[in-house]
Design an enzyme around this catalytic site. Structure first.
Site, PDB file in Angstrom:
ATOM      1  N   HIS A  17      50.079  46.378  40.737  1.00 21.36           N
ATOM      2  CA  HIS A  17      50.328  45.915  42.117  1.00 21.36           C
ATOM      3  C   HIS A  17      50.188  47.119  43.035  1.00 21.36           C
ATOM      4  CE1 HIS A  17      52.151  42.109  40.600  1.00 21.36           C
ATOM      5  NE2 HIS A  17      52.430  42.877  39.568  1.00 21.36           N
ATOM      6  N   HIS A 195      51.236  35.685  36.424  1.00 25.65           N
ATOM      7  CA  HIS A 195      52.377  36.240  35.702  1.00 25.65           C
ATOM      8  C   HIS A 195      53.098  35.072  35.028  1.00 25.65           C
ATOM      9  CE1 HIS A 195      51.700  39.772  38.132  1.00 25.65           C
ATOM     10  NE2 HIS A 195      52.812  40.370  37.764  1.00 25.65           N
ATOM     11  N   GLU A 198      57.331  36.797  31.611  1.00 24.14           N
ATOM     12  CA  GLU A 198      57.935  38.130  31.818  1.00 24.14           C
ATOM     13  C   GLU A 198      59.444  37.943  31.679  1.00 24.14           C
ATOM     14  OE1 GLU A 198      57.587  39.660  35.835  1.00 24.14           O
ATOM     15  OE2 GLU A 198      58.094  41.715  35.227  1.00 24.14           O
ATOM     16  N   ASP A 276      51.802  48.059  35.986  1.00 29.35           N
ATOM     17  CA  ASP A 276      52.549  47.130  36.838  1.00 29.35           C
ATOM     18  C   ASP A 276      52.864  47.758  38.206  1.00 29.35           C
ATOM     19  OD1 ASP A 276      53.605  44.623  37.357  1.00 29.35           O
ATOM     20  OD2 ASP A 276      55.391  44.866  36.116  1.00 29.35           O
ATOM     21  N   ASP A 277      53.948  48.522  38.307  1.00 34.25           N
ATOM     22  CA  ASP A 277      54.376  49.146  39.565  1.00 34.25           C
ATOM     23  C   ASP A 277      54.746  50.597  39.266  1.00 34.25           C
ATOM     24  OD1 ASP A 277      54.555  46.649  41.383  1.00 34.25           O
ATOM     25  OD2 ASP A 277      55.672  46.081  39.592  1.00 34.25           O
TER      26      ASP A 277
HETATM   27  N1  ADE Z   1      55.450  41.900  41.842  1.00 35.74           N
HETATM   28  C1  ADE Z   1      55.343  43.217  41.612  1.00 35.74           C
HETATM   29  N2  ADE Z   1      55.692  43.507  40.353  1.00 35.74           N
HETATM   30  C2  ADE Z   1      56.036  42.329  39.763  1.00 35.74           C
HETATM   31  C3  ADE Z   1      56.468  41.957  38.462  1.00 35.74           C
HETATM   32  N3  ADE Z   1      56.654  42.859  37.483  1.00 35.74           N
HETATM   33  N4  ADE Z   1      56.722  40.659  38.226  1.00 35.74           N
HETATM   34  C4  ADE Z   1      56.550  39.755  39.189  1.00 35.74           C
HETATM   35  N5  ADE Z   1      56.141  40.047  40.419  1.00 35.74           N
HETATM   36  C5  ADE Z   1      55.874  41.328  40.710  1.00 35.74           C
HETATM   37 ZN    ZN Z   2      53.130  42.455  37.649  1.00 35.91          ZN
END
Ligand code: ADE
Ligand code: ZN
Length: 336
Positions: A17, A195, A198, A276-277
């Site tokens: 992201h 997604h 998770e 991911d982030d």
């Molecule tokens: N938006 C940013 N990171 C995310 C994640 N790990 N799961 C869901 N939405 C997200």
């Molecule tokens: Zn994600």
């Protein structure tokens, strides 16, 4: 293969992201540039706030920090900074998620966001040779009608947007809610991902496959709870874009050594490793590769398979895919 060689291994990043690459230093620089006040005194206190209890706890900080992203230049700087770091960790190609509604809901036009990201991609391509495309994600905890409006507003930018995805708070927002807007996206020739699994149950993965017709599952770690689902994912060769450091930081998995990646590989699933982030979860994609080797004992052969599958699971054309696979399989100075 030593650590430097593993970092340099050619790879694609398929679950990233762009808003999650906003490092605290850049957040404060953009806050000053745009005269925005962050609810933290300094970089150190923002970093201290990154001790998350779950996905929602993370999302609260993630959306709050986006307040500093206001101009085309901000989005260009963000994308160029991420891609420069990614290229230094072996990334040849990235399929970059962005969250249009997180910006339009703050009054930032979608054109500002996409033009900025596109410029950042072009700058990084010139500087490092890295290649990238965009995937626009719908926020599943916002109204479905807003997702339709977002798809309409994105249509002038389908040259750089290769697909749509589904993200944000998962539990309570099943994929099937978004069936119609995903139908429209597929009809427009876009790739579709979501997604699922998770924090949410295996049923959400089934729905993403059967109702949304998705081509890749983002995360998907909870698929292991359903043997029938694992059989379906492996027989259809549906890739799962896992994010090991993220799963630990969001407490989906207690520790990295308990991560299901080895079980997923043993089950014959097509898996990729992603970040991911990364500004929030302690590492970029190469750092995730290093971490799964260290804590999960993933072998060099399996790491190379993970890198290979990152290209096979990507949405690039065959010419580019072949170029990178040839590079990956070609002479490696690092080979023992
Ligand atoms: N938006 C940013 N990171 C995310 C994640 N790990 N799961 C869901 N939405 C997200
Ligand atoms: Zn994600």
């Amino acid at each position: 293969m030593d650590d430097a060689a593993l970092l340099a291994l050619p790879k694609a990043e398929l679950h990233l992201h762009i808003e999650g690459t906003l490092e605290p230093e850049l957040a404060f620089a953009l806050a000053a540039r745009n005269d925005v006040t962050l609810p933290y005194a300094d970089v150190a206190s923002l970093r201290r706030a990154q001790a998350f209890t779950d996905l929602q706890d993370f999302l609260d900080l993630y959306y709050a920090c986006m307040a500093v992203l206001r101009t085309e230049d901000d989005f260009a700087d963000l994308a160029a900074a991420y891609l420069t770091k990614a290229a230094a960790q072996g990334v040849r190609h990235a399929e970059i998620f962005f969250d249009p509604q997180a910006h339009t809901s703050r009054g930032i036009p979608i054109a500002t966001v996409v033009r900025g990201l596109r410029r950042g991609i072009e700058t990084a391509a010139q500087d490092t040779g890295v290649h990238a495309d965009l995937i626009a994600c719908f926020l599943r905890d916002r109204p479905v009608a807003e997702a339709h409006e977002t798809l309409d507003a994105l249509s002038p930018f389908f040259d750089v947007i290769v697909g749509v995805g589904l993200d944000s708070a998962e539990v309570g927002y099943p994929p099937a809610l978004f069936a119609d807007v995903f139908d429209r996206a597929r009809d427009a020739g876009l790739h579709v991902v979501a997604h699922a699994g998770e924090e949410g149950p295996p049923d959400y993965i089934w729905e993403a496959l059967d109702v949304l017709g998705i081509e890749r599952i983002d995360h998907g770690i909870r698929c292991l709870e359903s043997p029938a689902l694992v059989r379906r994912l492996s027989s259809d060769r549906i890739p799962l874009t896992t994010c090991p450091l993220s799963n630990v930081r969001l407490r989906c998995v207690p520790t990295l050594s308990e991560h299901p990646l080895p079980a997923m590989l043993d089950a014959g699933l097509v898996v990729t490793v992603n970040s991911d982030d990364p500004a929030y979860f302690g590492g970029y994609v190469g750092d995730n590769f290093l971490a799964v080797r260290r804590d999960l004992g993933i072998t060099d052969d399996a790491l190379i398979t993970l890198a290979r599958d990152s290209f096979t699971a990507s949405f690039v054309d065959d010419e580019l895919r072949t170029r990178w696979l040839t590079e990956l399989d070609g002479p490696r100075s690092l080979r023992p």
